[in-house]
Design a protein around this motif. Sequence first.
Motif, PDB file in Angstrom:
ATOM      1  N   ALA A  19      -5.520  28.605   5.166  1.00  0.00           N
ATOM      2  CA  ALA A  19      -5.984  29.230   3.932  1.00  0.00           C
ATOM      3  C   ALA A  19      -5.162  28.791   2.727  1.00  0.00           C
ATOM      4  O   ALA A  19      -5.711  28.586   1.636  1.00  0.00           O
ATOM      5  CB  ALA A  19      -5.953  30.752   4.070  1.00  0.00           C
ATOM      6  N   GLU A  20      -3.851  28.599   2.910  1.00  0.00           N
ATOM      7  CA  GLU A  20      -3.001  28.200   1.777  1.00  0.00           C
ATOM      8  C   GLU A  20      -3.392  26.853   1.201  1.00  0.00           C
ATOM      9  O   GLU A  20      -3.148  26.573   0.031  1.00  0.00           O
ATOM     10  CB  GLU A  20      -1.518  28.170   2.192  1.00  0.00           C
ATOM     11  CG  GLU A  20      -0.863  29.525   2.290  1.00  0.00           C
ATOM     12  CD  GLU A  20      -1.142  30.255   3.604  1.00  0.00           C
ATOM     13  OE1 GLU A  20      -0.581  31.325   3.810  1.00  0.00           O
ATOM     14  OE2 GLU A  20      -1.943  29.757   4.425  1.00  0.00           O
ATOM     15  N   LEU A  25      -6.489  25.855   0.977  1.00  0.00           N
ATOM     16  CA  LEU A  25      -7.776  26.027   0.304  1.00  0.00           C
ATOM     17  C   LEU A  25      -7.736  27.032  -0.839  1.00  0.00           C
ATOM     18  O   LEU A  25      -8.416  26.856  -1.851  1.00  0.00           O
ATOM     19  CB  LEU A  25      -8.829  26.491   1.315  1.00  0.00           C
ATOM     20  CG  LEU A  25      -9.100  25.568   2.507  1.00  0.00           C
ATOM     21  CD1 LEU A  25     -10.037  26.260   3.487  1.00  0.00           C
ATOM     22  CD2 LEU A  25      -9.688  24.250   2.044  1.00  0.00           C
ATOM     23  N   PHE A  26      -6.972  28.109  -0.684  1.00  0.00           N
ATOM     24  CA  PHE A  26      -7.055  29.261  -1.583  1.00  0.00           C
ATOM     25  C   PHE A  26      -5.679  29.723  -2.041  1.00  0.00           C
ATOM     26  O   PHE A  26      -4.676  29.473  -1.379  1.00  0.00           O
ATOM     27  CB  PHE A  26      -7.720  30.453  -0.858  1.00  0.00           C
ATOM     28  CG  PHE A  26      -9.036  30.128  -0.224  1.00  0.00           C
ATOM     29  CD1 PHE A  26     -10.199  30.073  -0.986  1.00  0.00           C
ATOM     30  CD2 PHE A  26      -9.131  29.881   1.130  1.00  0.00           C
ATOM     31  CE1 PHE A  26     -11.410  29.776  -0.408  1.00  0.00           C
ATOM     32  CE2 PHE A  26     -10.341  29.585   1.729  1.00  0.00           C
ATOM     33  CZ  PHE A  26     -11.486  29.531   0.950  1.00  0.00           C
ATOM     34  N   SER A  61      -6.949  35.381  -2.151  1.00  0.00           N
ATOM     35  CA  SER A  61      -8.052  34.947  -3.007  1.00  0.00           C
ATOM     36  C   SER A  61      -9.082  34.174  -2.187  1.00  0.00           C
ATOM     37  O   SER A  61      -8.759  33.588  -1.163  1.00  0.00           O
ATOM     38  CB  SER A  61      -7.511  34.037  -4.116  1.00  0.00           C
ATOM     39  OG  SER A  61      -8.563  33.397  -4.805  1.00  0.00           O
ATOM     40  N   ALA A  62     -10.321  34.170  -2.672  1.00  0.00           N
ATOM     41  CA  ALA A  62     -11.371  33.357  -2.066  1.00  0.00           C
ATOM     42  C   ALA A  62     -11.822  32.264  -3.036  1.00  0.00           C
ATOM     43  O   ALA A  62     -12.861  31.655  -2.847  1.00  0.00           O
ATOM     44  CB  ALA A  62     -12.552  34.228  -1.661  1.00  0.00           C
ATOM     45  N   LYS A  63     -11.016  32.015  -4.080  1.00  0.00           N
ATOM     46  CA  LYS A  63     -11.324  30.960  -5.047  1.00  0.00           C
ATOM     47  C   LYS A  63     -10.657  29.677  -4.577  1.00  0.00           C
ATOM     48  O   LYS A  63      -9.436  29.635  -4.383  1.00  0.00           O
ATOM     49  CB  LYS A  63     -10.820  31.354  -6.436  1.00  0.00           C
ATOM     50  CG  LYS A  63     -11.197  30.361  -7.500  1.00  0.00           C
ATOM     51  CD  LYS A  63     -10.823  30.871  -8.885  1.00  0.00           C
ATOM     52  CE  LYS A  63     -11.417  29.944  -9.917  1.00  0.00           C
ATOM     53  NZ  LYS A  63     -10.492  29.317 -10.784  1.00  0.00           N
ATOM     54  N   LEU A  64     -11.469  28.615  -4.400  1.00  0.00           N
ATOM     55  CA  LEU A  64     -10.943  27.352  -3.899  1.00  0.00           C
ATOM     56  C   LEU A  64     -10.000  26.708  -4.897  1.00  0.00           C
ATOM     57  O   LEU A  64     -10.267  26.685  -6.098  1.00  0.00           O
ATOM     58  CB  LEU A  64     -12.099  26.395  -3.585  1.00  0.00           C
ATOM     59  CG  LEU A  64     -12.940  26.784  -2.372  1.00  0.00           C
ATOM     60  CD1 LEU A  64     -14.237  26.009  -2.346  1.00  0.00           C
ATOM     61  CD2 LEU A  64     -12.165  26.565  -1.083  1.00  0.00           C
ATOM     62  N   GLY A  65      -8.892  26.162  -4.368  1.00  0.00           N
ATOM     63  CA  GLY A  65      -7.907  25.476  -5.197  1.00  0.00           C
ATOM     64  C   GLY A  65      -8.278  24.016  -5.404  1.00  0.00           C
ATOM     65  O   GLY A  65      -9.276  23.515  -4.880  1.00  0.00           O
ATOM     66  N   ALA A  94      -8.694  21.638  -2.294  1.00  0.00           N
ATOM     67  CA  ALA A  94      -9.648  22.096  -1.282  1.00  0.00           C
ATOM     68  C   ALA A  94     -10.891  21.212  -1.186  1.00  0.00           C
ATOM     69  O   ALA A  94     -11.342  20.871  -0.093  1.00  0.00           O
ATOM     70  CB  ALA A  94     -10.054  23.538  -1.563  1.00  0.00           C
ATOM     71  N   ARG A 112     -14.058  33.754   2.018  1.00  0.00           N
ATOM     72  CA  ARG A 112     -13.497  32.399   2.140  1.00  0.00           C
ATOM     73  C   ARG A 112     -14.435  31.480   2.908  1.00  0.00           C
ATOM     74  O   ARG A 112     -14.622  30.316   2.533  1.00  0.00           O
ATOM     75  CB  ARG A 112     -12.124  32.470   2.811  1.00  0.00           C
ATOM     76  CG  ARG A 112     -11.063  33.042   1.887  1.00  0.00           C
ATOM     77  CD  ARG A 112      -9.718  33.205   2.561  1.00  0.00           C
ATOM     78  NE  ARG A 112      -8.668  33.463   1.574  1.00  0.00           N
ATOM     79  CZ  ARG A 112      -7.405  33.686   1.887  1.00  0.00           C
ATOM     80  NH1 ARG A 112      -7.020  33.697   3.158  1.00  0.00           N
ATOM     81  NH2 ARG A 112      -6.517  33.903   0.937  1.00  0.00           N
ATOM     82  N   ALA A 121     -17.188  30.478   0.588  1.00  0.00           N
ATOM     83  CA  ALA A 121     -16.759  29.481  -0.401  1.00  0.00           C
ATOM     84  C   ALA A 121     -16.738  28.080   0.199  1.00  0.00           C
ATOM     85  O   ALA A 121     -17.201  27.111  -0.432  1.00  0.00           O
ATOM     86  CB  ALA A 121     -15.371  29.855  -0.943  1.00  0.00           C
TER      87      ALA A 121
END
Length: 201
Positions: free
Chosen positions: A91-92, A94-95, A99-103, A106, A147, A150
């Motif tokens: 998850a780290e 991607l987000f 949060s469920a907002k893609l970095g 990602a 997630r 997304a």
Amino acid sequence: MTRLPLAVAAVTLLFAPAARADDTSPSEPPGTEPSATAPVKVDPTDPDLKLPEGATLAEPKVLDIKSVVEDQSGDERREDTNADVTFALQAEVLFGKDSAKLGGEAKARIATIADEIKKQHATRVRVFGFTDDLGSSAHGDVLSRQRANAVQAVLDQDLNDPNVTFEVRGYGEQYPIADNSTEAGRKKNRRVEVSFPRTDG
């Protein structure tokens, strides 16, 4: 970015009990169990079989070979079996936290998975989200589903194929792959997995 792969191969029996992270929950979500095809029929009365007098053949067992490649940082893992390909992204990667907002990184990682889906000509794709056991179970269920949604949205855009169907689920803290009592284990458990059937081609 160059990653040094660390390859580990494991063999599991189709009929053997699944490995468990604890005694109460299976380690794999439903529908992701090994699915190797049955071996050829063996005729125990065939005269070419050299069995001692009174001996019988054991029940046939189907081996599902699993190859696991994890990058050196542990941020990404790929598992190949006889039937499926599974990518697990932490998850780290991607987000942001909780949060469920893609970095920024990602989309490139998801694009790599989309390329493999195209290569395998897969039309069924599972996107499953997971969290660690910190926080409430209800919050983990919602976050893991957000997630997974997304990641699925970016995959759908990258694939741009109306023939691909997705199964998207958020499992929260269920099905851990590592020990939740350490931060290293919790980090592995916070992940999104994308799996699809493999082809021989």
